[in-house]
Scaffold this motif. Structure first.
Motif, PDB file in Angstrom:
ATOM      1  N   ILE A 117       0.837  -1.209   0.000  1.00 51.06           N
ATOM      2  CA  ILE A 117       0.000   0.000   0.000  1.00 51.06           C
ATOM      3  C   ILE A 117       0.867   1.252   0.000  1.00 51.06           C
ATOM      4  CG2 ILE A 117      -1.575   1.347   1.455  1.00 51.06           C
ATOM      5  CD1 ILE A 117      -2.793  -1.450   2.280  1.00 51.06           C
ATOM      6  N   LEU A 118       1.898   1.269   0.814  1.00 54.40           N
ATOM      7  CA  LEU A 118       2.797   2.422   0.852  1.00 54.40           C
ATOM      8  C   LEU A 118       3.531   2.587  -0.476  1.00 54.40           C
ATOM      9  CD1 LEU A 118       4.246   1.986   4.460  1.00 54.40           C
ATOM     10  CD2 LEU A 118       2.769   3.831   3.665  1.00 54.40           C
ATOM     11  N   ARG A 119       4.010   1.507  -1.029  1.00 58.13           N
ATOM     12  CA  ARG A 119       4.777   1.572  -2.275  1.00 58.13           C
ATOM     13  C   ARG A 119       3.902   2.034  -3.436  1.00 58.13           C
ATOM     14  NH1 ARG A 119       6.069  -3.147  -2.070  1.00 58.13           N
ATOM     15  NH2 ARG A 119       4.695  -4.131  -3.606  1.00 58.13           N
ATOM     16  N   ARG A 120       2.665   1.540  -3.505  1.00 66.81           N
ATOM     17  CA  ARG A 120       1.788   1.856  -4.635  1.00 66.81           C
ATOM     18  C   ARG A 120       1.102   3.215  -4.513  1.00 66.81           C
ATOM     19  NH1 ARG A 120      -1.846  -3.355  -5.867  1.00 66.81           N
ATOM     20  NH2 ARG A 120      -2.601  -1.917  -7.494  1.00 66.81           N
ATOM     21  N   SER A 121       1.381   3.923  -3.444  1.00 66.64           N
ATOM     22  CA  SER A 121       0.861   5.280  -3.278  1.00 66.64           C
ATOM     23  C   SER A 121       1.978   6.320  -3.233  1.00 66.64           C
ATOM     24  CB  SER A 121       0.048   5.372  -1.986  1.00 66.64           C
ATOM     25  OG  SER A 121       0.867   5.077  -0.857  1.00 66.64           O
ATOM     26  N   GLY A 122       3.225   5.858  -3.192  1.00 68.77           N
ATOM     27  CA  GLY A 122       4.343   6.776  -3.057  1.00 68.77           C
ATOM     28  C   GLY A 122       4.604   7.212  -1.631  1.00 68.77           C
ATOM     29  N   PHE A 123       3.826   6.695  -0.678  1.00 72.10           N
ATOM     30  CA  PHE A 123       3.985   7.094   0.721  1.00 72.10           C
ATOM     31  C   PHE A 123       5.077   6.281   1.423  1.00 72.10           C
ATOM     32  CE2 PHE A 123       0.486   9.601  -0.194  1.00 72.10           C
ATOM     33  CZ  PHE A 123      -0.011  10.290   0.910  1.00 72.10           C
ATOM     34  N   ASP A 124       5.736   5.403   0.693  1.00 74.68           N
ATOM     35  CA  ASP A 124       6.830   4.642   1.294  1.00 74.68           C
ATOM     36  C   ASP A 124       8.039   5.515   1.606  1.00 74.68           C
ATOM     37  OD1 ASP A 124       7.211   5.029  -1.429  1.00 74.68           O
ATOM     38  OD2 ASP A 124       8.216   3.110  -1.754  1.00 74.68           O
ATOM     39  N   SER A 125       8.079   6.718   1.063  1.00 77.99           N
ATOM     40  CA  SER A 125       9.187   7.638   1.331  1.00 77.99           C
ATOM     41  C   SER A 125       8.963   8.489   2.575  1.00 77.99           C
ATOM     42  CB  SER A 125       9.394   8.566   0.129  1.00 77.99           C
ATOM     43  OG  SER A 125       8.249   9.399  -0.061  1.00 77.99           O
ATOM     44  N   VAL A 126       7.751   8.456   3.136  1.00 77.07           N
ATOM     45  CA  VAL A 126       7.412   9.371   4.228  1.00 77.07           C
ATOM     46  C   VAL A 126       8.255   9.117   5.468  1.00 77.07           C
ATOM     47  CG1 VAL A 126       5.584  10.030   5.853  1.00 77.07           C
ATOM     48  CG2 VAL A 126       5.074   9.830   3.411  1.00 77.07           C
ATOM     49  N   ALA A 127       8.267   7.883   5.961  1.00 79.28           N
ATOM     50  CA  ALA A 127       8.985   7.596   7.201  1.00 79.28           C
ATOM     51  C   ALA A 127      10.494   7.789   7.058  1.00 79.28           C
ATOM     52  CB  ALA A 127       8.652   6.184   7.693  1.00 79.28           C
ATOM     53  N   PRO A 128      11.128   7.304   5.979  1.00 81.47           N
ATOM     54  CA  PRO A 128      12.564   7.562   5.837  1.00 81.47           C
ATOM     55  C   PRO A 128      12.906   9.045   5.790  1.00 81.47           C
ATOM     56  CG  PRO A 128      11.892   5.795   4.363  1.00 81.47           C
ATOM     57  CD  PRO A 128      10.638   6.376   4.939  1.00 81.47           C
ATOM     58  N   GLU A 129      12.085   9.837   5.094  1.00 83.25           N
ATOM     59  CA  GLU A 129      12.333  11.280   5.036  1.00 83.25           C
ATOM     60  C   GLU A 129      12.154  11.926   6.407  1.00 83.25           C
ATOM     61  OE1 GLU A 129      13.062  15.179   3.673  1.00 83.25           O
ATOM     62  OE2 GLU A 129      13.638  13.183   2.964  1.00 83.25           O
ATOM     63  N   PHE A 130      11.155  11.478   7.137  1.00 87.40           N
ATOM     64  CA  PHE A 130      10.937  12.004   8.488  1.00 87.40           C
ATOM     65  C   PHE A 130      12.129  11.683   9.387  1.00 87.40           C
ATOM     66  CE2 PHE A 130       9.093  11.164  12.801  1.00 87.40           C
ATOM     67  CZ  PHE A 130       8.844  12.496  13.130  1.00 87.40           C
ATOM     68  N   ALA A 131      12.634  10.452   9.297  1.00 88.81           N
ATOM     69  CA  ALA A 131      13.789  10.065  10.108  1.00 88.81           C
ATOM     70  C   ALA A 131      14.999  10.925   9.762  1.00 88.81           C
ATOM     71  CB  ALA A 131      14.110   8.592   9.895  1.00 88.81           C
ATOM     72  N   ARG A 132      15.189  11.215   8.467  1.00 93.73           N
ATOM     73  CA  ARG A 132      16.320  12.045   8.044  1.00 93.73           C
ATOM     74  C   ARG A 132      16.210  13.456   8.614  1.00 93.73           C
ATOM     75  NH1 ARG A 132      17.613  15.910   4.826  1.00 93.73           N
ATOM     76  NH2 ARG A 132      15.478  16.157   4.031  1.00 93.73           N
ATOM     77  N   VAL A 133      15.022  14.048   8.500  1.00 95.38           N
ATOM     78  CA  VAL A 133      14.808  15.406   8.997  1.00 95.38           C
ATOM     79  C   VAL A 133      14.960  15.454  10.516  1.00 95.38           C
ATOM     80  CG1 VAL A 133      13.086  17.233   9.245  1.00 95.38           C
ATOM     81  CG2 VAL A 133      13.360  16.072   7.050  1.00 95.38           C
ATOM     82  N   LEU A 134      14.361  14.475  11.189  1.00 97.25           N
ATOM     83  CA  LEU A 134      14.425  14.443  12.647  1.00 97.25           C
ATOM     84  C   LEU A 134      15.865  14.297  13.128  1.00 97.25           C
ATOM     85  CD1 LEU A 134      12.526  14.476  15.116  1.00 97.25           C
ATOM     86  CD2 LEU A 134      12.451  11.990  14.988  1.00 97.25           C
TER      87      LEU A 134
END
Length: 440
Positions: A54-71
């Protein structure tokens, strides 16, 4: 002793006041950093195949990694808090924009799908729970950050209506997916409806209507900690109508006439059950029952879509002087104790109870139409019913969700028009069956 009227005393008092305000503005510094917590039951489901697809097919699979990077770039607790608020709000906006056709879809998953938001949020909370900054955070500070992330990524902090003008104001709430151990592919049409309607304008016979929405977790503890009241208290005095919405029974909508002050114990998304009176502030004045002020008679009579709509009057009570529960098809009797409202004894009943109790405690019961609407269960297509081998989506699944969203919009339009005069009605349509224990 320096007189209180002297300049030196005023300076000292001013400095003391600033110090006190600073202490109230942020959590106390940690004496020692807390140990990162293990993932929650909800977060542990993330690694299964369906959520990842579900995350991959919506493009939302990048959300958590990006959040971890910013945090990871935060240099202080205050900096981290700003980042968490901004990232949480950005996730909500991204989910709303995707549902409403703005920006790239990010994949082939239908835009009306609520599940990318749910799973992406859990990815973010898992990252925040495991985060170990160099400056250290206390358990209280980490909990505060998690709370900010939850509220901002659920639309609870972004409910805004235009000032002035003639637009009527409507508030709608939805829920996360639930019963995920039964079928992890589940979507909640109430959450999808919230994303589809947030910030939209509906044209009605009574004029234009601005809809604002928020989504709530399927967790008993969050409700006990006041998430519903914290979100709705500043909003209800400003709106013309509200509807708490959740998934209910197969093949039908229900306008729930009565809500009960009872938790029936069905496990939530953390696999925790609670069997008790709904915990609210000022329990001494807590009623066993609250009632809808939605114009249920008009809603039931209108042609709002392909699913039938019922005025559900059923409750389960312990009659005054009785010892065991009794199902009443026509509502509670005087002096009875609640065991299930029309919407059951799960969190859908509880949000309806809390919202209508808050309405009444704010003195709005006679003037503000509001109550609970149960949608049909969102079902997969024929042949796609096995959670172990089935697809995460199919054409019938998408059609059902789109039809439910459209019918909720139509129900709101009818409710606004019918509430131009008095709300509610002396009698309704067909009475509904007793609620299943896991409607939400």
């Amino acid at each position: 002793m320096t007189p209180l009227s002297s300049p030196r005393a005023r300076v000292r008092i001013g400095v003391l006041g600033l110090a006190l305000l600073a202490g109230l503005a942020a959590p106390a510094p940690a004496s020692a950093a807390d140990t990162p917590a293990a993932p929650t039951v909800e977060e542990q489901r993330l690694d299964k195949a369906a959520p990842q697809e579900i995350l991959r097919r919506s493009g939302f699979d990048s959300v958590a990694p990006e959040f971890a990077r910013v945090l990871g770039g935060a240099r202080s607790y205050a900096d981290a808090r700003r980042l968490v608020v901004r990232q949480g709000a950005a996730l909500w906006r991204r989910a709303v924009d995707r549902a409403q056709g703005r920006g790239p879809a990010g994949g082939d998953l239908s835009r009306d799908d609520d599940r990318p938001l749910y799973w992406a949020r859990l990815g973010m909370t898992r990252e925040l729970r495991a985060w170990e900054p160099s400056f250290g955070v206390s358990a209280g500070q980490r909990a505060a950050l998690l709370g900010e992330l939850e509220r901002n990524s659920r639309g609870q902090t972004s409910i805004r209506y235009p000032c002035g003008g003639t637009l009527k104001r409507v508030l709608v709430t939805g829920f996360d997916p639930f019963t995920l151990d039964r079928d992890i592919r589940i979507s909640n049409p109430s959450g999808a409806t919230a994303l589809a309607l947030d910030g939209t304008v509906i044209e009605t016979a009574e004029g234009r209507v601005r809809v604002e929405t928020a989504v709530f977790p399927v967790r008993w503890q969050d409700f006990a900690e006041g998430t519903v009241e914290r979100t709705l208290r500043p909003v209800l005095p400003k709106v013309d109508l509200f509807a708490t919405v959740s998934q209910g029974r197969v093949g039908r909508f229900d306008v729930e006439r009565t809500n009960g002050a009872w938790r029936g114990g069905f496990p939530d998304n953390e696999n925790i059950g609670r069997t008790e009176t709904v915990p609210v502030g000022d329990p001494a004045s807590q009623p066993q029952w609250t009632s809808t002020t939605l114009p249920y008679k008009a809603i039931v009579a209108a042609n709002t879509g392909r699913f039938p709509v019922y005025d559900n009057t059923s409750v389960t009570e312990i009659p005054a002087g009785g010892t065991g529960p009794v199902v009443r098809a026509d509502g509670p009797t005087p002096g009875s104790t609640a065991r299930a409202g029309g919407g059951g004894d799960y969190l859908s009943n509880e949000i309806a109870y809390r919202a209508t109790l808050l309405r009444d405690r704010l003195g709005l019961g006679a003037t503000l139409p509001g109550g609970h609407v149960h949608t049909p269960v969102l079902q997969f297509g024929t042949g796609n019913t096995d959670p172990a081998t089935g697809a995460v989506t199919d054409p019938e699944f998408v059609r059902n969700r789109l039809d439910i969203i459209a019918q909720v919009r139509s129900i709101l339009s009818v409710a606004v028009d019918a509430s131009g005069g008095a709300s509610g009605g002396a009698s309704g349509g067909a009475s509904g069956q007793e609620a299943s224990p896991d409607v939400a």
